[in-house]
Design an enzyme around this catalytic site. Structure first.
Site, PDB file in Angstrom:
ATOM      1  N   ASP A  25      41.952  36.114  39.423  1.00  0.00           N
ATOM      2  CA  ASP A  25      40.854  36.568  39.222  1.00  0.00           C
ATOM      3  C   ASP A  25      41.432  37.568  39.916  1.00  0.00           C
ATOM      4  O   ASP A  25      40.757  36.735  40.673  1.00  0.00           O
ATOM      5  CB  ASP A  25      40.209  35.272  38.576  1.00  0.00           C
ATOM      6  N   TRP A  47      47.326  58.832  30.730  1.00  0.00           N
ATOM      7  CA  TRP A  47      47.737  58.798  28.839  1.00  0.00           C
ATOM      8  C   TRP A  47      48.174  57.321  28.507  1.00  0.00           C
ATOM      9  O   TRP A  47      49.355  57.751  28.083  1.00  0.00           O
ATOM     10  CB  TRP A  47      47.686  59.850  28.572  1.00  0.00           C
ATOM     11  N   TYR A  92      35.382  55.251  37.336  1.00  0.00           N
ATOM     12  CA  TYR A  92      36.182  54.869  37.559  1.00  0.00           C
ATOM     13  C   TYR A  92      37.712  55.131  38.043  1.00  0.00           C
ATOM     14  O   TYR A  92      38.760  54.762  39.050  1.00  0.00           O
ATOM     15  CB  TYR A  92      36.833  55.143  35.786  1.00  0.00           C
TER      16      TYR A  92
END
Length: 278
Positions: free
Chosen positions: A30, A144, A119
């Site tokens: 995690d 992309w 981001y």
């Protein structure tokens, strides 16, 4: 053994299909639990590590900055330091969003970064953490990402193209869709090269060719999928999003070819493979 962080993302899925692994899920490692990544590396004792896990919800990151930085920067710092202390090569996937998207010239690995959204800033912080750790590493910026898995532009176009006669698609953002399978193969290649020659450490770009707009890609999807949907070109201003998208996502990949001997794939061939898989 190459240990992969990430299991459900597009690139992680392709890494598993190419035989990398184990590929660790969030339950197994995690990124929001300090110490979990170091423990996973200690347990598996890999020969190399590929980090294919990230917070990639670009728009949501604008309102979820703390979590984006935890996953994309703080956890990456832990991962990079652990790998560096053990001398384990680390391949870390990053993004063209570390640049501001200005101009029309392909971004070189040495160009100044200037991310325009949360981001991008979180991913740049992760890059800096990998470099600062000082271990053998490759930061691989790509763009992309598309595949037959998860949520991505190609799958969205296939779905909408079957439902509508016309779609308005942004035409002033220029880059290239890059197939997750190609990125995964490049990551495996780079990991092996770093094991043999740590001096190849550095930042690299990996992006398919030729350059295209999102509208161009949509037209290619409809043509290859035999969908009778036309594309209306629109500017980004007519498709506002919470996070600013770069207009120029072109990446100069010459250093990757020169130092690693890796060629850039043709996205049109990759698109054909994705559509066949779908």
């Amino acid at each position: 053994m190459i240990l992969v962080f990430g299991q459900s993302g597009q690139i992680a899925i392709e890494l598993a299909l190419l035989g990398a692994g184990p590929c660790l899920s969030r339950a197994q490692a995690d990124f929001e639990n300090p110490g979990a990544l170091a423990a996973a590396i200690a347990a598996h004792r890999p020969d190399a590590v590929i980090n294919a896990a990230a917070y990639t919800a670009v728009d949501r990151a604008e309102e979820d900055e703390a979590r984006a930085f935890q996953v994309n920067a703080c956890a990456v710092e832990e991962l990079a330091q652990t790998c560096a202390e053990a001398g384990i090569p680390l391949v870390h996937i990053s993004t063209d969003y570390v640049f501001d998207g200005s101009g029309t010239t392909p971004w070189r690995v040495t160009d100044l970064t200037n991310p325009q959204n949360v981001y991008g800033r979180s991913k740049l912080a992760g890059e800096n953490a990998v470099r600062a750790a000082g271990g053998p590493h490759a930061i691989l910026r790509t763009s992309w990402v598309v595949s037959a898995h998860g949520n991505n532009f190609v799958k969205t176009m296939v779905r909408l193209g079957a439902e509508r006669e016309t779609l308005s698609v942004v035409a002033d953002q220029i880059g290239a869709p890059t197939c997750a399978r190609d990125i995964a193969a490049a990551c495996l290649d780079i990991a092996q090269q770093l094991r043999m020659d740590p001096s190849k450490s550095g930042t690299y770009h990996y992006q398919a060719r030729p350059f295209a707009s999102w509208a161009d890609v949509a037209r290619a999807v409809f043509e290859q999928a035999d969908l009778r949907c036309s594309v209306a070109d629109i500017p980004s201003a007519q498709y506002p999003t919470p996070a600013t998208r770069p207009l120029n996502s072109r990446l100069d990949c010459s250093a990757t070819k020169h130092h690693l001997g890796i060629e850039m794939p043709d996205w049109r061939a990759g698109l054909k493979a994705i559509l066949q898989e779908l």
